[in-house]
Design a protein around this motif. Structure first.
Motif, mmCIF file in Angstrom:
data_model
loop_
_atom_site.group_PDB
_atom_site.id
_atom_site.type_symbol
_atom_site.label_atom_id
_atom_site.label_comp_id
_atom_site.label_asym_id
_atom_site.label_seq_id
_atom_site.Cartn_x
_atom_site.Cartn_y
_atom_site.Cartn_z
ATOM 1 N N TRP A 36 6.859 1.449 -9.770
ATOM 2 C CA TRP A 36 5.374 1.229 -8.892
ATOM 3 C C TRP A 36 5.755 1.095 -7.372
ATOM 4 N N LYS A 37 6.997 0.377 -7.218
ATOM 5 C CA LYS A 37 7.301 0.022 -5.623
ATOM 6 C C LYS A 37 6.922 1.175 -4.876
ATOM 7 N N GLY A 38 6.499 1.070 -3.599
ATOM 8 C CA GLY A 38 6.103 1.861 -2.695
ATOM 9 C C GLY A 38 4.597 2.642 -2.702
ATOM 10 N N LYS A 39 4.234 2.685 -4.013
ATOM 11 C CA LYS A 39 2.939 3.195 -4.566
ATOM 12 C C LYS A 39 1.783 2.403 -4.473
ATOM 13 N N ARG A 40 0.564 2.817 -4.368
ATOM 14 C CA ARG A 40 -0.751 2.369 -4.001
ATOM 15 C C ARG A 40 -1.033 1.664 -5.443
ATOM 16 N N GLY A 64 -3.566 -2.019 -2.345
ATOM 17 C CA GLY A 64 -2.436 -2.070 -1.300
ATOM 18 C C GLY A 64 -1.143 -1.332 -1.912
ATOM 19 N N ILE A 65 -0.040 -1.244 -1.213
ATOM 20 C CA ILE A 65 1.251 -0.819 -1.450
ATOM 21 C C ILE A 65 2.101 -1.818 -1.968
ATOM 22 N N LEU A 66 2.596 -1.780 -3.223
ATOM 23 C CA LEU A 66 3.415 -2.308 -3.680
ATOM 24 C C LEU A 66 5.000 -2.579 -2.905
ATOM 25 N N TRP A 89 -4.743 -8.595 -13.699
ATOM 26 C CA TRP A 89 -4.204 -7.387 -14.103
ATOM 27 C C TRP A 89 -3.810 -6.505 -12.822
ATOM 28 N N ILE A 90 -2.836 -5.537 -13.052
ATOM 29 C CA ILE A 90 -2.437 -4.686 -11.814
ATOM 30 C C ILE A 90 -2.195 -3.108 -12.514
ATOM 31 N N MET A 91 -2.906 -2.280 -11.639
ATOM 32 C CA MET A 91 -2.920 -0.956 -11.916
ATOM 33 C C MET A 91 -2.320 -0.203 -11.018
ATOM 34 N N LEU A 92 -1.789 1.096 -11.418
ATOM 35 C CA LEU A 92 -1.318 1.958 -10.382
ATOM 36 C C LEU A 92 -2.462 3.040 -9.896
ATOM 37 N N LEU A 93 -2.581 3.167 -8.666
ATOM 38 C CA LEU A 93 -3.926 3.874 -8.321
ATOM 39 C C LEU A 93 -3.411 5.417 -8.221
#
Length: 71
Positions: free
Chosen positions: A15-19, A32-34, A67-71
């Protein structure tokens, strides 16, 4: 616990570099962007909270994440 840490590391690396969206201490949500992470903290850049406040970066202890989720 080793398997959990491995899964977390593998997922966050992908997920690095993704919202992403994340909830901290069940009270506040951010997007935000990881940017980066280690075994203790996550760094997110270009941060926006649920009421529209912006920040350049946010550092959160992994233990404080709900929690954390990929958008």
């Amino acid at each position: 616990m080793g398997e959990k840490a491995y899964l977390l590391d593998r997922t966050l690396e992908a997920w690095k570099g993704k919202r992403v969206a994340l909830a901290v201490s069940s009270e506040q949500s951010f997007t935000g962007i990881l940017e980066d992470f280690d075994e203790e903290v996550i760094v997110v850049r270009d941060v926006l909270d649920i009421v529209g406040n912006r920040a350049k970066a946010l550092m959160v202890k992994i233990d404080d994440l709900n929690w954390i989720m990929l958008l």
